[in-house]
Write an enzyme that holds these catalytic residues in place. Structure first.
Site, short mmCIF file in Angstrom:
data_model
loop_
_atom_site.label_atom_id
_atom_site.label_comp_id
_atom_site.label_asym_id
_atom_site.label_seq_id
_atom_site.Cartn_x
_atom_site.Cartn_y
_atom_site.Cartn_z
N ASP A 174 1.43 -2.15 -4.46
CA ASP A 174 0.08 -2.27 -5.00
C ASP A 174 -0.98 -2.23 -3.91
O ASP A 174 -2.12 -2.65 -4.14
CB ASP A 174 -0.06 -3.56 -5.80
CG ASP A 174 0.27 -4.79 -4.96
OD1 ASP A 174 0.74 -4.62 -3.81
OD2 ASP A 174 0.05 -5.91 -5.45
N CYS A 177 1.45 -4.36 0.18
CA CYS A 177 2.88 -4.49 0.48
C CYS A 177 3.11 -5.14 1.85
O CYS A 177 4.05 -5.93 2.01
CB CYS A 177 3.55 -3.13 0.40
SG CYS A 177 2.75 -1.86 1.41
N HIS A 282 4.67 2.62 2.66
CA HIS A 282 5.08 1.37 2.00
C HIS A 282 5.88 0.50 2.97
O HIS A 282 6.66 1.01 3.78
CB HIS A 282 5.92 1.68 0.76
CG HIS A 282 6.35 0.47 0.01
ND1 HIS A 282 5.46 -0.38 -0.59
CD2 HIS A 282 7.59 -0.06 -0.24
CE1 HIS A 282 6.12 -1.37 -1.19
NE2 HIS A 282 7.41 -1.19 -0.97
#
Length: 513
Positions: A174, A177, A282
């Protein structure tokens, strides 16, 4: 008169020299003890497997960097910054662009350089990304096949687990991370990412004099943007969190060794914060399941990592042992109770069988005296009739009846019937083996037919019964009637003996005459 030469005008100030002097002058008043060394920003790592040329990578970026310069060495922000390499523009100097590591001084110098095309103002197109490294990364994200990417992720997780024993914990994608991964290892809960972000931004603002040199945009604008919960984290935030929690931050990317490590100001033996970098966009948390790290770096006094879990484990083991001991004691008591109950049941059964056997024996013995008493009654009746006949006879007949020719009849006449209901007590009969005139005169047939012989078993049984305890018959004590009957029987026996002696005396007197 001496004409002095004209004084040369002072050279114009060099902005680069002024910047260097300002950067290497007196220490900043906001700096802390154990200050970081002022060095040039670190070069960034080029993502492996990106074969595009410098010009191609330059044309693919969303927001072009404000210039390029050769890095002067590794800086305090780590061994290398994440993100793909951004090539130089114009002049084509063969160094790597340092991206967000550019200082304001270097931006000014590079913007006035011969190969510069002017500053490109930052736009809000990539406001969700970090500084220029993630602008470039967002544009240069490789479009891998989904199956290949999934296989690469699985291989990375398996390799890291087999060789290092680490586990990759998936974080929610979101935009937070990085802060989620740090919160998972510091607080043990990734939902604490907002607290971690707030502390990190506050730390950056307090040390703006240092961290502002590594941001390409206005530092206040940068901090305000990074305070948003959906804004990505960067290596600047990693360095700030490494100093804030005083724990190294290690970054793993498809390998068993960290590609970058951010160190704090003071070195210690605390477990580092480990994160994994996936697809250049990520972060996940890398956890060592064999070592507790939650709470380390929070400044808690006398805090020992994993002590709470150890205490809980010891308490659980102690509770389990106590419960097991109580259960075993209860089982032992049950077994002991069963054993005692079994013994009691056996004793009761034996007592019951013994009592029944005793009742059978008593019943048998009770039947035998009844038969003997019936015989005794008939013998007593015969004796009474004999006495009546004896009393009705003449003296001659009585002398004849008392003659030695009829000793049995003479013995029967000597017996007086006992009173009804009174026990008959007689002396023990003479032994058959004992010498005496009566034994020589009597025969076996006479003893068998004599009513006195039939009384012997009954008399013996009665003597045995008198020696027994009255409780055996269900009585508390012998009654007085029994004692009175015994006395009367003894009196009768004395009376009979007296009668017998007087009769013998009378019979012997006529013979002498």
């Amino acid at each position: 008169m001496t004409i002095l030469p004209k004084k040369k005008p002072p050279p114009p100030p060099d902005p680069e020299a002024n910047g260097e002097r300002s950067g290497s002058g007196a220490p900043d008043s906001h700096s802390r003890s154990g200050a970081r060394p002022r060095s040039s920003p670190p070069p960034r790592w080029a993502y492996p497997g990106n074969p595009s040329s410098a010009a191609e990578r330059h044309t693919q970026q969303v927001s072009p960097p404000p210039g390029s310069a050769t890095s002067g060495g590794a800086g305090p922000l780590g061994d290398g910054a994440l993100g793909s390499c951004c090539c130089c523009n114009g002049a084509g100097a063969g160094g790597c662009c340092s991206g967000p590591g550019h200082s304001k001084r270097r931006r000014q110098v590079l913007s006035a350089g011969p190969g510069a095309t002017g500053n490109c103002p930052d736009t809000d197109d990539g406001a969700g990304n970090n500084s220029e490294d993630e602008y470039e990364t967002a544009a240069q994200t490789q479009h891998l096949d989904p199956d290949t990417a999934e296989q690469q992720e699985l291989c990375f997780e398996k390799t890291l687990s087999d060789k290092k024993g680490f586990i990759i914990k998936q974080m929610k994608e979101d935009g937070a991370c990085l802060f989620r991964a740090v919160a998972d290892q510091v607080y043990g809960d990734q939902d604490m990412h907002e607290v971690v972000r707030k502390h990190c931004m506050d730390y950056l603002m307090k040390n703006a004099d240092y961290f502002s040199n590594y941001v390409t945009e206005d530092f206040t604008t940068y901090i305000n943007r990074k305070r948003k919960n959906n804004c990505h984290g960067n290596h600047i935030e990693m360095q700030a969190m490494a100093e804030m929690y005083n724990r190294p931050v290690e970054v793993y990317q498809y390998g068993t060794e960290p590609i970058n490590t951010f160190h704090g100001i003071q070195k210690n033996e605390d477990e580092p914060i480990r994160v994994s970098y996936h697809r250049n966009i990520h972060y996940n948390s890398v956890v060592n399941p064999n070592k507790a790290t939650i709470g380390v770096g929070l400044g808690l006094p006398s805090f020992k990592p994993g002590y709470a879990e150890q205490s809980l484990m010891k308490s659980a083991i102690r509770t389990s042992e106590e419960s097991w001991i109580e259960q075993q004691m209860l089982e032992d008591k049950k077994r002991a109770t069963d054993w005692e109950a079994t013994n009691e049941a056996i004793e009761e059964q034996v007592a019951r069988e013994s009592y029944l056997q005793w009742l059978r024996d008593q019943e048998k013995q009770a039947r035998q005296p009844r038969k003997a008493s019936a015989t005794c009654s008939s013998a007593t009746a015969a004796a009474c009739s004999g006495l009546e006949e004896w009393s009705g006879r003449s003296p001659r007949q009585r002398s004849t009846a008392g003659s030695p020719e009829h000793p049995d009849l003479h013995a029967e006449l000597c017996m007086k019937p006992p009173s009804p209901g009174a026990p008959l007590i007689l002396g023990k009969p003479p032994s058959p083996c004992a010498p005496g005139p009566s034994n020589q005169m009597s025969t076996g047939a006479d003893r068998a037919t004599s009513p006195l012989v039939s009384l012997y078993p009954a008399l013996e049984c009665r003597a045995i019964m008198q020696h027994m305890s009255p409780t055996a018959f269900g009585l508390k004590d012998w009654d007085n009637d029994e004692i009175l009957a015994s006395v009367l029987a003894a009196s009768q026996q004395e009376y009979l003996d007296t009668m017998k002696k007087s009769t013998l005396r009378r019979e012997s007197s006529p013979d002498h005459s």
